[in-house]
Write a protein that holds these residues in place. Structure first.
Motif, mmCIF file in Angstrom:
data_model
loop_
_atom_site.group_PDB
_atom_site.id
_atom_site.type_symbol
_atom_site.label_atom_id
_atom_site.label_comp_id
_atom_site.label_asym_id
_atom_site.label_seq_id
_atom_site.Cartn_x
_atom_site.Cartn_y
_atom_site.Cartn_z
ATOM 1 N N TYR A 1 -16.599 3.304 6.719
ATOM 2 C CA TYR A 1 -16.220 1.909 6.876
ATOM 3 C C TYR A 1 -17.327 0.867 7.576
ATOM 4 C CZ TYR A 1 -11.332 2.874 5.811
ATOM 5 O OH TYR A 1 -10.290 3.124 5.161
ATOM 6 N N ARG B 1 -19.663 0.223 5.081
ATOM 7 C CA ARG B 1 -19.097 -0.663 4.005
ATOM 8 C C ARG B 1 -19.488 0.049 2.635
ATOM 9 N NH1 ARG B 1 -15.673 -2.892 6.728
ATOM 10 N NH2 ARG B 1 -15.235 -4.589 5.310
ATOM 11 N N ALA C 1 -14.960 4.955 1.534
ATOM 12 C CA ALA C 1 -14.130 4.914 2.806
ATOM 13 C C ALA C 1 -12.686 4.950 2.143
ATOM 14 C CB ALA C 1 -14.483 3.961 3.997
ATOM 15 N N THR D 1 -10.039 7.873 3.066
ATOM 16 C CA THR D 1 -8.791 7.843 3.923
ATOM 17 C C THR D 1 -7.471 8.116 3.081
ATOM 18 O OG1 THR D 1 -10.170 5.918 4.828
ATOM 19 C CG2 THR D 1 -7.525 5.929 5.057
ATOM 20 N N TYR E 1 -4.938 0.215 3.779
ATOM 21 C CA TYR E 1 -6.267 0.435 3.369
ATOM 22 C C TYR E 1 -7.206 -1.050 3.503
ATOM 23 C CZ TYR E 1 -4.463 4.891 1.889
ATOM 24 O OH TYR E 1 -3.898 6.111 2.034
ATOM 25 N N TRP F 1 -10.184 -1.749 6.060
ATOM 26 C CA TRP F 1 -11.391 -2.060 5.606
ATOM 27 C C TRP F 1 -11.632 -3.556 6.388
ATOM 28 C CZ3 TRP F 1 -15.089 -0.136 2.574
ATOM 29 C CH2 TRP F 1 -16.199 -1.094 2.264
#
Length: 185
Positions: A10, A13, A17, A21, A51, A55
Motif C-alpha cells: 500500500y 502504491r 496490495a 488483502t 479496499y 487504498w
C-alpha cells in the motif's frame, strides 16, 4: 502474505496490495458486512469500498493490525449503508443487538459530547479488559460483529439460553461499570 508486506505494498502504491488483502481478509470482511446487511450483493460492494478506503488511507495511516483496521472500515461502511437503506424500517438484527446495549449507554448525540465519547470508549475498553477471554469474545461477536446468539451458541457448543445469560450478565456489569465511571444511562 504477511500484513507488514501487504501494508508495504500500500505504501509503495503497488496495486498487488488489493488482491493480497482480498486473499487474506476477503472472507473476514465479507462475514462482517453480511452480518450487518443480510445481502451478499451489498456486502460485496462494502468489501470493495473497504479496499478502496484502505487504498486511500494507507498511507498516511500505518495500521498496527491490518485485520482490525479493515474490520473497523467494513463495519462502519456496512452500518452506514444499513442506516441509509433502512432509515424508515426497524427490527433488523442490527437494531435488536444495539437496542440490547441502550440501557447501558448514556443518551444523546450532541456534538459537544465528542470528548465524552472518547472517555466512554476508553471506559468500555477497560471494562472489556476485566472480562474473561470467552466472555469478551462473546460480547464482541454479538455487539461488534453483529452475530446472532444462535450462531455464537453453535460455535461454543452451548445453549442459546446460556449465551443470553452471559450477555445479560455482561451488559449488567457494563451498566454498573459505566455508572461508577460517571456515565449515567
Amino acid at each position: 502474505m504477511e500484513d507488514t508486506t501487504i501494508i508495504r505494498l500500500y505504501w509503495e502504491r503497488d496495486e498487488r496490495a488489493i488482491p493480497a488483502t482480498d486473499e487474506k481478509y476477503g472472507a473476514f470482511c465479507q462475514r462482517i458486512a453480511i452480518s450487518v446487511l443480510d445481502s451478499r450483493e451489498d456486502a460485496e460492494e462494502c468489501v470493495n469500498d473497504t479496499y478502496h478506503r484502505a487504498w486511500m488511507t494507507i498511507p498516511p495511516q500505518r495500521p498496527d493490525s491490518l485485520r482490525a483496521y479493515l474490520g473497523r472500515i467494513i463495519r462502519n461502511l456496512a452500518i452506514d449503508r444499513y442506516r441509509r437503506e433502512n432509515a424508515q424500517k426497524r427490527f433488523h438484527k442490527l437494531d435488536v443487538s444495539l437496542s440490547e446495549l441502550e440501557a447501558c449507554l448514556p443518551a444523546g448525540n450532541d456534538p459537544e459530547q465528542s470528548a465524552e465519547l472518547k472517555a466512554l470508549t476508553d471506559s468500555v475498553n477497560r471494562y472489556l479488559g476485566t472480562l474473561s477471554k470467552q466472555k469478551r469474545i462473546i460480547f464482541l461477536r454479538r455487539f461488534w460483529f453483529q452475530q446472532s446468539v444462535e450462531e455464537i451458541a453453535r460455535d461454543y457448543g452451548r445453549s442459546t439460553s446460556g449465551i443470553y445469560t452471559i450477555l445479560a450478565t455482561t451488559r449488567r456489569g457494563l451498566r454498573e461499570w459505566l455508572t461508577k465511571e460517571g456515565f449515567a444511562p
